[in-house]
Design a protein around this motif. Structure first.
Motif, PDB file in Angstrom:
ATOM      1  N   LEU A 286       0.812  -1.215   0.000  1.00  0.00           N
ATOM      2  CA  LEU A 286       0.000   0.000   0.000  1.00  0.00           C
ATOM      3  C   LEU A 286       0.847   1.269   0.000  1.00  0.00           C
ATOM      4  O   LEU A 286       0.323   2.371   0.195  1.00  0.00           O
ATOM      5  CB  LEU A 286      -0.938  -0.010   1.218  1.00  0.00           C
ATOM      6  CG  LEU A 286      -1.893  -1.212   1.245  1.00  0.00           C
ATOM      7  CD1 LEU A 286      -2.716  -1.211   2.520  1.00  0.00           C
ATOM      8  CD2 LEU A 286      -2.796  -1.239   0.019  1.00  0.00           C
ATOM      9  N   THR A 287       2.146   1.111  -0.266  1.00  0.00           N
ATOM     10  CA  THR A 287       3.022   2.297  -0.379  1.00  0.00           C
ATOM     11  C   THR A 287       3.871   2.168  -1.645  1.00  0.00           C
ATOM     12  O   THR A 287       3.383   2.416  -2.737  1.00  0.00           O
ATOM     13  CB  THR A 287       3.896   2.463   0.881  1.00  0.00           C
ATOM     14  OG1 THR A 287       4.674   1.273   1.092  1.00  0.00           O
ATOM     15  CG2 THR A 287       3.049   2.734   2.114  1.00  0.00           C
ATOM     16  N   THR A 288       5.116   1.729  -1.516  1.00  0.00           N
ATOM     17  CA  THR A 288       6.025   1.776  -2.665  1.00  0.00           C
ATOM     18  C   THR A 288       5.647   0.823  -3.790  1.00  0.00           C
ATOM     19  O   THR A 288       6.085   1.021  -4.926  1.00  0.00           O
ATOM     20  CB  THR A 288       7.474   1.497  -2.226  1.00  0.00           C
ATOM     21  OG1 THR A 288       7.529   0.267  -1.500  1.00  0.00           O
ATOM     22  CG2 THR A 288       7.980   2.622  -1.327  1.00  0.00           C
ATOM     23  N   ASP A 289       4.843  -0.207  -3.507  1.00  0.00           N
ATOM     24  CA  ASP A 289       4.409  -1.074  -4.596  1.00  0.00           C
ATOM     25  C   ASP A 289       3.465  -0.342  -5.548  1.00  0.00           C
ATOM     26  O   ASP A 289       3.234  -0.798  -6.669  1.00  0.00           O
ATOM     27  CB  ASP A 289       3.718  -2.325  -4.046  1.00  0.00           C
ATOM     28  CG  ASP A 289       3.479  -3.375  -5.123  1.00  0.00           C
ATOM     29  OD1 ASP A 289       4.417  -3.638  -5.904  1.00  0.00           O
ATOM     30  OD2 ASP A 289       2.364  -3.919  -5.200  1.00  0.00           O
ATOM     31  N   LEU A 290       2.939   0.799  -5.115  1.00  0.00           N
ATOM     32  CA  LEU A 290       2.053   1.589  -5.969  1.00  0.00           C
ATOM     33  C   LEU A 290       2.832   2.418  -6.987  1.00  0.00           C
ATOM     34  O   LEU A 290       2.239   2.975  -7.916  1.00  0.00           O
ATOM     35  CB  LEU A 290       1.194   2.522  -5.111  1.00  0.00           C
ATOM     36  CG  LEU A 290       0.348   1.851  -4.020  1.00  0.00           C
ATOM     37  CD1 LEU A 290      -0.376   2.909  -3.195  1.00  0.00           C
ATOM     38  CD2 LEU A 290      -0.650   0.880  -4.622  1.00  0.00           C
ATOM     39  N   LEU A 291       4.154   2.498  -6.814  1.00  0.00           N
ATOM     40  CA  LEU A 291       4.957   3.341  -7.700  1.00  0.00           C
ATOM     41  C   LEU A 291       4.944   2.841  -9.139  1.00  0.00           C
ATOM     42  O   LEU A 291       4.963   3.641 -10.084  1.00  0.00           O
ATOM     43  CB  LEU A 291       6.405   3.399  -7.199  1.00  0.00           C
ATOM     44  CG  LEU A 291       6.628   4.004  -5.809  1.00  0.00           C
ATOM     45  CD1 LEU A 291       8.113   3.961  -5.449  1.00  0.00           C
ATOM     46  CD2 LEU A 291       6.109   5.435  -5.753  1.00  0.00           C
TER      47      LEU A 291
END
Length: 535
Positions: A286-291
Motif C-alpha cells: 500500500l506504499t512503494t508497490d504503488l509506484l
C-alpha cells in the motif's frame, strides 16, 4: 465469503435454483478441466504432499462444484487439505458462491450487503496509517470495488492492455530521465544490443559468486526499532484504497504476511552480510508497490518526459538514488530472484516463467523462477538467510510443495514447516547429495521501479542424475501462467529470450547475472551471449 455458523453461502433461491457458481467451479472452468481431469490433478497433488488418505470421487467433486453441500462435516481432512493446497483458497470459500467478480450496484452501500472484504487486514492498515477511520476505509474500498466491477469489461480490458504494452525498456528510459545522473543503472551488452535496466547497483554488487547456505552468508534479524512505516497523506490514502478496490473486484491474491525489510547490506571479499527487520506486506503493498502503477499510467498516456510526468508518490517515497540506498530510513523489502540451471547431458535446462494474472507483482511478465519475497514462515530469527527463502521457494514454485505463506488453512498451522522430513523427494535428494548442486548470489541491486532489494541468485544442479530422477515433477505453481525451458547451448534462442520486451526488471537482472556466472562455472556447456556489464 466466509462460512457463517459452519455453513456456506450456496447462492440458491428458495426453489433450489442456483444463482451463481461456486468459486471452485469457476477455478476449474478457468483451467479448462473436466471433472475427471480435476480429480487426477488433485490426486497428483495428494501424491506430492504425501496425503495417502486422499480419496475424492468424481461424484463428490460434482457435488462440490454445484455447491450441493452445506458444510464439510464428515469429509476426509485429507480431501480438504489437498483441495486447499491446489486451489489456494480455504475450503469454505471454494464451496461458496464466487464473489470475486459479482458486481454490486454502485448505489448500494457495500457495508450493508453482509459480505466481508477479502482485504480486511489491509483496510485496518490504512486506517492505522491515515486520517480515516476503519469504517470510512472499509466503505471506501467496498464502494470502489463496486465501481470497478460495474465498469464495462471492454474498458477494463483496454486499460490493462495499454499498461501491458509498456515495455521494460520504456520503464527504464523513463526512470533514467527521472533520476538523471543521480543514479548508476545496470547495463549489459548482449550480442550487438545494449540492455538497460532500472536496477541501481553499487560498487562490488555485480559479477558475484557468493555461496549461499554456508559461512559466506551472514544474515541476522536486528532488534532495532522497526517503525519506519509512513503516515499517509490524503492522496496517498486514496491510492491505497484504489489498490484494494481493484483487488476486491479481481482475482489477485493478497495475504498480509510478515516480510523481511533490509536494514543494512555489506558485500565484499566474497562474503554477504545483511541485517533485516520485520514488517508487514501491507506496509509495502500500500506504499512503494504503488509506484509501478503510477509510472505505467503516465507512460501509457504518453507522458514519458520527467518534466511532464506527474509522479507524486515517487516524489514522496523514492525521489532520489540516495533515498533509495538509505535502506535503514525506509521500508525496503524484496527478496531473491533465481535462475535455475539443471544439467542434462551436454547442456543445462534454463527455466523461465510467465507470471500469472493472480500475482500482485509483474503480472503477465517474464521472470526467472523462483521469484520470491524474503519472508519468514514461523521463525523470524531462524529463517533470515536468503538461502532459506531460495530453498523454500524452489520447492513451492517448481517441486510441488504446498505454499507456506498462509494461502490455505493448513499451511498456517505447521510448527516446523521447514523440517527436513517435510522436504519433497527432489529436495531431499539434493540434501543427501550436497556435491551435486550449488546455490550462489550472483548480484545485488535496488530495483528503482519499486525500491525493492533484489538478490540475483543462481541454483545449479550439475549432476545429470537429478534430471533423470526428478525432471518429470518440475511444474510451476499458481504464480506462473506458463513455464518455458531453454538450453544453455542455444545461443540464438537465449539471445531472443533476452530481447523479449516482456521481461520484468529484476527477472532479466537475475537472468543476465546468472548466465554470466554459469559460463564461468561450466564454459564447455554454456554458450552465453552476455559480453559486458556495467553499473
Amino acid at each position: 465469503m466466509s462460512p457463517v455458523c459452519g455453513r456456506y453461502d450456496r447462492g440458491v433461491t428458495t426453489s433450489g435454483t442456483r444463482l451463481n457458481p461456486t468459486l471452485l467451479k469457476t477455478l476449474v472452468k478457468e483451467r479448462r478441466l473436466t471433472v475427471e481431469e480435476t480429480v487426477n490433478v488433485l490426486q497428483r497433488r495428494a501424491d506430492r504432499m504425501g496425503e495417502n488418505g486422499f480419496s475424492l470421487t468424481e461424484r463428490q467433486l460434482r457435488r462440490w462444484l454445484k455447491g450441493d453441500v452445506s458444510s464439510t462435516d464428515g469429509v476426509r481432512a485429507a480431501n480438504v487439505r489437498v483441495t486447499e493446497a491446489e486451489f489456494h483458497w480455504p475450503i469454505g470459500v471454494l464451496l461458496s458462491v464466487d464473489q470475486r467478480k459479482m458486481a454490486r450496484p454502485v448505489s448500494q452501500p457495500a457495508e450493508h450487503d453482509g459480505r466481508p472484504l477479502r482485504t480486511e487486514q489491509f483496510v485496518a492498515w490504512i486506517a492505522e496509517h491515515s486520517a480515516l477511520s476503519y469504517a470510512a476505509v472499509y466503505t471506501a474500498v467496498a464502494d470502489g470495488a463496486a465501481k470497478v466491477a460495474a465498469t464495462s469489461l471492454v474498458t477494463r480490458a483496454a486499460t490493462n492492455h495499454a499498461h501491458s504494452r509498456v515495455s521494460r525498456a520504456q520503464v527504464a528510459s523513463a526512470l533514467r530521465a527521472y533520476y538523471g545522473d543521480d543514479a548508476d543503472f545496470y547495463t549489459a551488452r548482449v550480442g550487438r544490443s545494449e540492455i538497460e535496466l532500472s536496477i541501481l547497483a553499487g560498487p562490488g554488487w555485480l559479477g558475484l559468486s557468493i555461496p549461499l547456505g554456508g559461512a559466506a552468508e551472514k544474515c541476522r534479524l536486528t532488534t532495532r526499532d522497526d517503525r519506519q512505516t509512513p503516515h499517509l497523506s490524503d492522496p496517498q490514502t486514496q491510492s491505497a484504497i484504489d489498490r484494494l478496490a481493484a483487488v476486491e473486484a479481481g482475482d489477485t491474491m493478497m495475504v498480509n504476511n510478515p516480510l523481511y525489510r533490509l536494514i543494512a547490506i555489506n558485500i565484499e571479499s566474497g562474503r554477504l552480510q545483511a541485517e533485516f527487520g520485520c514488517t508487514s506486506f501491507a506496509s509495502y503493498a500500500l506504499t512503494t508497490d504503488l509506484l509501478e502503477t503510477e509510472l505505467l499510467v503516465q507512460i501509457a498516456d504518453g507522458l514519458r518526459h520527467p518534466s511532464r510526468m506527474s509522479l507524486p508518490l515517487r516524489d514522496a517515497w523514492l525521489s532520489t538514488a540516495r533515498a533509495a540506498l538509505a535502506v535503514d530510513r525506509r521500508v525496503c523489502v524484496g527478496g531473491p530472484v533465481c535462475l535455475v540451471a539443471i544439467a542434462d547431458g551436454d547442456q543445462y535446462h534454463l527455466l523461465v516463467q510467465e507470471r500469472s494474472s493472480q500475482v500482485l507483482n509483474v503480472a503477465g511478465a517474464l521472470a526467472v523462477i523462483p521469484k520470491a519475497f524474503h519472508q519468514p514462515t514461523v521463525d523470524p530469527h531462524g529463517e533470515t538467510h536468503v538461502s532459506t527463502t531460495v530453498e523454500r521457494e524452489l520447492e513451492e514454485e517448481l517441486l510441488g510443495r504446498p505454499d507456506l505463506e498462509q494461502l490455505s488453512i493448513a499451511s498456517s498451522k505447521l510448527a516446523a514447516p521447514l523440517h527436513p522430513l517435510n522436504a519433497s523427494a527432489p529436495m531431499a535428494w539434493l540434501h543427501a547429495n550436497p556435491d551435486a548442486w550449488r546455490m550462489e548470489c550472483t548480484g545485488f541491486g535496488v530495483n528503482m521501479v519499486s525500491g525493492n532489494y533484489e538478490f540475483a541468485c543462481l541454483v545449479v544442479i550439475h549432476d545429470p542424475a537429478w534430471w533423470s530422477l526428478h525432471g518429470n515433477v518440475l511444474e510451476a505453481n499458481w504464480e506462473a501462467m506458463r513455464l518455458h525451458r531453454y538450453s544453455s547451448t542455444d545461443y540464438d534462442g537465449v539471445v531472443a529470450l533476452i530481447a523479449d520486451p516482456r521481461w520484468s526488471n529484476e527477472g532479466l537482472f537475475a537472468l543476465l547475472e546468472g548466465l554470466r556466472r554459469l559460463a564461468v562455472i561450466d564454459p564447455a556447456h554454456v554458450r552465453v551471449p552476455v559480453t559486458q556489464v556495467a553499473a
